[in-house]
Design an enzyme around this catalytic site. Structure first.
Site, PDB file in Angstrom:
ATOM      1  N   ILE A  94       0.839  -1.207   0.000  1.00  0.00           N
ATOM      2  CA  ILE A  94       0.000   0.000   0.000  1.00  0.00           C
ATOM      3  C   ILE A  94       0.874   1.257   0.000  1.00  0.00           C
ATOM      4  O   ILE A  94       0.617   2.209  -0.738  1.00  0.00           O
ATOM      5  CB  ILE A  94      -0.971  -0.016   1.201  1.00  0.00           C
ATOM      6  CG1 ILE A  94      -1.916  -1.227   1.086  1.00  0.00           C
ATOM      7  CG2 ILE A  94      -1.768   1.295   1.272  1.00  0.00           C
ATOM      8  CD1 ILE A  94      -2.811  -1.468   2.295  1.00  0.00           C
ATOM      9  N   SER A 150       0.418  -9.056   9.609  1.00  0.00           N
ATOM     10  CA  SER A 150      -0.192 -10.378   9.636  1.00  0.00           C
ATOM     11  C   SER A 150      -0.817 -10.744  10.977  1.00  0.00           C
ATOM     12  O   SER A 150      -0.173 -10.639  12.025  1.00  0.00           O
ATOM     13  CB  SER A 150       0.880 -11.404   9.282  1.00  0.00           C
ATOM     14  OG  SER A 150       0.455 -12.675   9.635  1.00  0.00           O
ATOM     15  N   TYR A 158      -2.640  -8.629  16.802  1.00  0.00           N
ATOM     16  CA  TYR A 158      -2.645  -7.621  15.737  1.00  0.00           C
ATOM     17  C   TYR A 158      -3.792  -6.620  15.921  1.00  0.00           C
ATOM     18  O   TYR A 158      -3.601  -5.400  15.818  1.00  0.00           O
ATOM     19  CB  TYR A 158      -2.769  -8.329  14.385  1.00  0.00           C
ATOM     20  CG  TYR A 158      -2.760  -7.414  13.191  1.00  0.00           C
ATOM     21  CD1 TYR A 158      -1.593  -6.779  12.783  1.00  0.00           C
ATOM     22  CD2 TYR A 158      -3.921  -7.191  12.446  1.00  0.00           C
ATOM     23  CE1 TYR A 158      -1.590  -5.943  11.681  1.00  0.00           C
ATOM     24  CE2 TYR A 158      -3.925  -6.360  11.340  1.00  0.00           C
ATOM     25  CZ  TYR A 158      -2.758  -5.744  10.958  1.00  0.00           C
ATOM     26  OH  TYR A 158      -2.760  -4.911   9.869  1.00  0.00           O
ATOM     27  N   ASN A 182     -10.253  -5.732   3.344  1.00  0.00           N
ATOM     28  CA  ASN A 182      -9.349  -6.634   2.594  1.00  0.00           C
ATOM     29  C   ASN A 182      -8.838  -5.953   1.328  1.00  0.00           C
ATOM     30  O   ASN A 182      -9.489  -6.003   0.285  1.00  0.00           O
ATOM     31  CB  ASN A 182     -10.077  -7.938   2.266  1.00  0.00           C
ATOM     32  CG  ASN A 182     -10.290  -8.784   3.508  1.00  0.00           C
ATOM     33  OD1 ASN A 182     -11.052  -8.424   4.400  1.00  0.00           O
ATOM     34  ND2 ASN A 182      -9.611  -9.907   3.581  1.00  0.00           N
ATOM     35  N   ARG A 218     -16.007 -11.434   2.350  1.00  0.00           N
ATOM     36  CA  ARG A 218     -15.126 -10.341   2.748  1.00  0.00           C
ATOM     37  C   ARG A 218     -15.528  -9.099   1.964  1.00  0.00           C
ATOM     38  O   ARG A 218     -16.159  -9.181   0.915  1.00  0.00           O
ATOM     39  CB  ARG A 218     -13.652 -10.674   2.417  1.00  0.00           C
ATOM     40  CG  ARG A 218     -13.047 -11.804   3.240  1.00  0.00           C
ATOM     41  CD  ARG A 218     -12.841 -11.397   4.687  1.00  0.00           C
ATOM     42  NE  ARG A 218     -12.166 -12.416   5.492  1.00  0.00           N
ATOM     43  CZ  ARG A 218     -12.788 -13.429   6.101  1.00  0.00           C
ATOM     44  NH1 ARG A 218     -14.095 -13.596   5.957  1.00  0.00           N
ATOM     45  NH2 ARG A 218     -12.096 -14.280   6.843  1.00  0.00           N
ATOM     46  N   ARG A 241      -9.576 -22.047   8.418  1.00  0.00           N
ATOM     47  CA  ARG A 241      -8.353 -21.645   9.106  1.00  0.00           C
ATOM     48  C   ARG A 241      -8.675 -21.236  10.544  1.00  0.00           C
ATOM     49  O   ARG A 241      -9.634 -20.490  10.766  1.00  0.00           O
ATOM     50  CB  ARG A 241      -7.767 -20.454   8.334  1.00  0.00           C
ATOM     51  CG  ARG A 241      -6.294 -20.300   8.397  1.00  0.00           C
ATOM     52  CD  ARG A 241      -5.784 -19.365   7.323  1.00  0.00           C
ATOM     53  NE  ARG A 241      -6.447 -18.050   7.322  1.00  0.00           N
ATOM     54  CZ  ARG A 241      -6.119 -17.062   6.497  1.00  0.00           C
ATOM     55  NH1 ARG A 241      -5.154 -17.238   5.612  1.00  0.00           N
ATOM     56  NH2 ARG A 241      -6.743 -15.915   6.541  1.00  0.00           N
ATOM     57  N   ASP A 257     -10.000 -17.644  11.994  1.00  0.00           N
ATOM     58  CA  ASP A 257     -10.613 -16.805  10.949  1.00  0.00           C
ATOM     59  C   ASP A 257     -11.985 -16.293  11.391  1.00  0.00           C
ATOM     60  O   ASP A 257     -12.741 -17.032  12.021  1.00  0.00           O
ATOM     61  CB  ASP A 257     -10.840 -17.633   9.679  1.00  0.00           C
ATOM     62  CG  ASP A 257      -9.725 -17.460   8.671  1.00  0.00           C
ATOM     63  OD1 ASP A 257      -8.696 -16.865   9.032  1.00  0.00           O
ATOM     64  OD2 ASP A 257      -9.888 -17.930   7.541  1.00  0.00           O
TER      65      ASP A 257
HETATM   66  C1  UD2 Z   1      -7.643  -9.649   6.601  1.00  0.00           C
HETATM   67  C2  UD2 Z   1      -6.324  -8.917   6.535  1.00  0.00           C
HETATM   68  C3  UD2 Z   1      -5.638  -8.882   7.887  1.00  0.00           C
HETATM   69  C4  UD2 Z   1      -6.585  -8.361   8.969  1.00  0.00           C
HETATM   70  C5  UD2 Z   1      -7.892  -9.174   8.923  1.00  0.00           C
HETATM   71  C6  UD2 Z   1      -8.901  -8.565   9.903  1.00  0.00           C
HETATM   72  C7  UD2 Z   1      -5.459  -9.236   4.284  1.00  0.00           C
HETATM   73  C8  UD2 Z   1      -4.454  -9.920   3.414  1.00  0.00           C
HETATM   74  N1  UD2 Z   1      -5.450  -9.565   5.579  1.00  0.00           N
HETATM   75  O1  UD2 Z   1      -7.422 -11.011   6.887  1.00  0.00           O
HETATM   76  O2  UD2 Z   1      -4.478  -8.056   7.832  1.00  0.00           O
HETATM   77  O3  UD2 Z   1      -6.820  -6.990   8.767  1.00  0.00           O
HETATM   78  O4  UD2 Z   1      -8.488  -9.117   7.626  1.00  0.00           O
HETATM   79  O5  UD2 Z   1     -10.070  -9.295   9.948  1.00  0.00           O
HETATM   80  O6  UD2 Z   1      -6.219  -8.394   3.832  1.00  0.00           O
HETATM   81  N2  UD2 Z   1      -8.473 -18.232   2.118  1.00  0.00           N
HETATM   82  C9  UD2 Z   1      -8.745 -19.375   1.361  1.00  0.00           C
HETATM   83  N3  UD2 Z   1      -7.757 -19.891   0.575  1.00  0.00           N
HETATM   84  C10 UD2 Z   1      -6.506 -19.335   0.493  1.00  0.00           C
HETATM   85  C11 UD2 Z   1      -6.229 -18.171   1.275  1.00  0.00           C
HETATM   86  C12 UD2 Z   1      -7.244 -17.656   2.076  1.00  0.00           C
HETATM   87  O7  UD2 Z   1      -9.854 -19.927   1.406  1.00  0.00           O
HETATM   88  O8  UD2 Z   1      -5.660 -19.849  -0.247  1.00  0.00           O
HETATM   89  C13 UD2 Z   1      -9.573 -17.649   2.924  1.00  0.00           C
HETATM   90  C14 UD2 Z   1      -9.229 -17.417   4.379  1.00  0.00           C
HETATM   91  O9  UD2 Z   1      -9.417 -18.586   5.156  1.00  0.00           O
HETATM   92  C15 UD2 Z   1     -10.249 -16.312   4.735  1.00  0.00           C
HETATM   93  C16 UD2 Z   1     -10.370 -15.506   3.421  1.00  0.00           C
HETATM   94  O10 UD2 Z   1      -9.843 -16.359   2.402  1.00  0.00           O
HETATM   95  O11 UD2 Z   1     -11.497 -16.856   5.068  1.00  0.00           O
HETATM   96  C17 UD2 Z   1      -9.606 -14.214   3.440  1.00  0.00           C
HETATM   97  O12 UD2 Z   1      -8.290 -14.477   3.887  1.00  0.00           O
HETATM   98  P1  UD2 Z   1      -7.111 -13.383   3.832  1.00  0.00           P
HETATM   99  O13 UD2 Z   1      -5.903 -14.012   4.449  1.00  0.00           O
HETATM  100  O14 UD2 Z   1      -6.980 -12.834   2.466  1.00  0.00           O
HETATM  101  O15 UD2 Z   1      -7.655 -12.181   4.715  1.00  0.00           O
HETATM  102  P2  UD2 Z   1      -8.314 -12.135   6.200  1.00  0.00           P
HETATM  103  O16 UD2 Z   1      -9.727 -11.677   6.010  1.00  0.00           O
HETATM  104  O17 UD2 Z   1      -8.062 -13.375   6.952  1.00  0.00           O
END
Ligand code: UD2
Length: 309
Positions: free
Chosen positions: A12, A79, A142, A171, A210, A269, A272
């Site tokens: 960013i 992260s 975090y 996101n 998301r 995960r 999550d």
């Molecule tokens: C986001 C932010 C994090 C924090 C969080 C707060 C990002 C990259 N991360 O995490 O910094 O602000 O929100 O709530 O924006 N998934 C799959 N397959 C994959 C990878 C991910 O199914 O190969 C799923 C994962 O389990 C989740 C969703 O995709 O349900 C989003 O995952 P993420 O890591 O992109 O972002 P998030 O929402 O966990």
């Protein structure tokens, strides 16, 4: 004006540096290149002052902030899982680092500080959409670190008159987001796999949603947060205000890429949240923020970028 962008070599931060230069501003970058890279600044390297250093080192931050009217504090370990595995390091960068940036900004006579906060501050709160008036309930170190940063900002604003604005990113996706790290965002991973014709994996059944927001919108929000009157000491959601399930997301990326890949499903995960969606009414009303690039258009731009990179 002269602006300091901490984390300016990151995903960013580097987009912000590009935009600030386009707008005719002078830019100082402070980055320790832990997750940022010089490649992100290659196109503008001759036009910005790059300081390799750490926000944990107050003296370095002070040198960078000198003469800056605005500071954008994007440097962080971004992260959630990292903060669970290594809370001390995460704390040092995300809380001590933010305190250092506030102290340096105050000493430099900076007018305004814009801080990259996160949807992670809402945590367990199940109500959707998430609005800024809700009680923060972080469920990770975090999230604690980001809400602590927000409290520090609001306190600095009250005590010392430093104007501060916190932006709660949802996101964020777009070019230069690294798909290769264990902590990569799902869009960067899916685009990388789909363009390579490789299978994608859903953690859970793919029905989780998301609020994905293209990086150009986030940069718009930062510029507004740095310039609007009457917003000091406050926090704003930065998102699209639309929900997309992961299954829908995969289909949108496949459509943009013109490629279909195999899908597999595994356990959700740990830690999550199920669903996330932002109320962006406050940002619209008080910052004049509008997400000009929708999710579908953003995905098209990202796919084109990765293809031609
Ligand atoms: C986001 C932010 C994090 C924090 C969080 C707060 C990002 C990259 N991360 O995490 O910094 O602000 O929100 O709530 O924006 N998934 C799959 N397959 C994959 C990878 C991910 O199914 O190969 C799923 C994962 O389990 C989740 C969703 O995709 O349900 C989003 O995952 P993420 O890591 O992109 O972002 P998030 O929402 O966990």
């Amino acid at each position: 004006m002269r602006a300091l962008v901490t984390g300016g070599a990151g995903f960013i931060g580097s987009h912000l540096c590009h935009r600030l230069l386009e707008l005719g501003h002078e830019v100082v970058v402070l980055d320790n290149f832990f997750s940022g890279s010089r490649a992100n600044l290659r196109a503008i390297a001759e036009h910005v002052r790059i300081v390799e250093g750490d926000v944990r080192d107050l003296a370095t931050v002070e040198v960078c902030a000198a003469g800056c009217e605005v500071v954008f504090h994007e440097a962080a370990i971004v992260s959630v899982p990292f903060s669970v595995e290594r809370p001390q390091e995460s704390h040092d960068v995300n809380i001590q680092g933010t305190l250092n940036v506030l102290q340096a900004a105050r000493r430099a006579g900076t007018k305004r500080l814009v801080f990259a906060s996160s949807a992670a501050i809402y945590g367990e709160e199940p109500t959707l959409p998430k609005s800024e008036g809700m009680r923060p309930e972080p469920m990770s170190p975090y999230g604690v670190e980001k809400i602590t940063g927000e409290h520090y900002l609001a306190t600095w604003s009250r005590l010392f008159g430093l104007e501060t604005v916190a932006l709660r990113y949802f996101n964020v996706f777009g070019p230069r987001q690294d798909p290769k790290s264990a902590y990569s965002g799902v869009i960067s991973i899916f685009v990388d796999r789909i363009l390579g014709g490789r299978p994608i994996t859903f953690f859970g059944d793919g029905s989780q949603c998301r609020d994905f927001v293209y990086v150009a919108n986030v940069i718009d929000a930062n510029i507004l947060a740095a310039t609007r009157d009457g917003v000091s000491g406050r926090a704003f959601n930065v998102a699209c205000g639309k929900r997309t399930t992961l299954l829908e997301l995969a289909t949108l990326i496949e459509r943009a890429a013109g490629v279909t890949v195999a899908r597999s499903f595994t356990d959700a995960r740990a830690g999550d949240i199920k669903d996330s969606l932002a109320d962006i009414a406050r940002a619209a009303r008080d910052l004049g923020y509008a997400p000009g690039v929708g999710v579908e258009e953003g995905l098209k731009r990202l796919v084109d970028h990765v293809r031609t990179a």
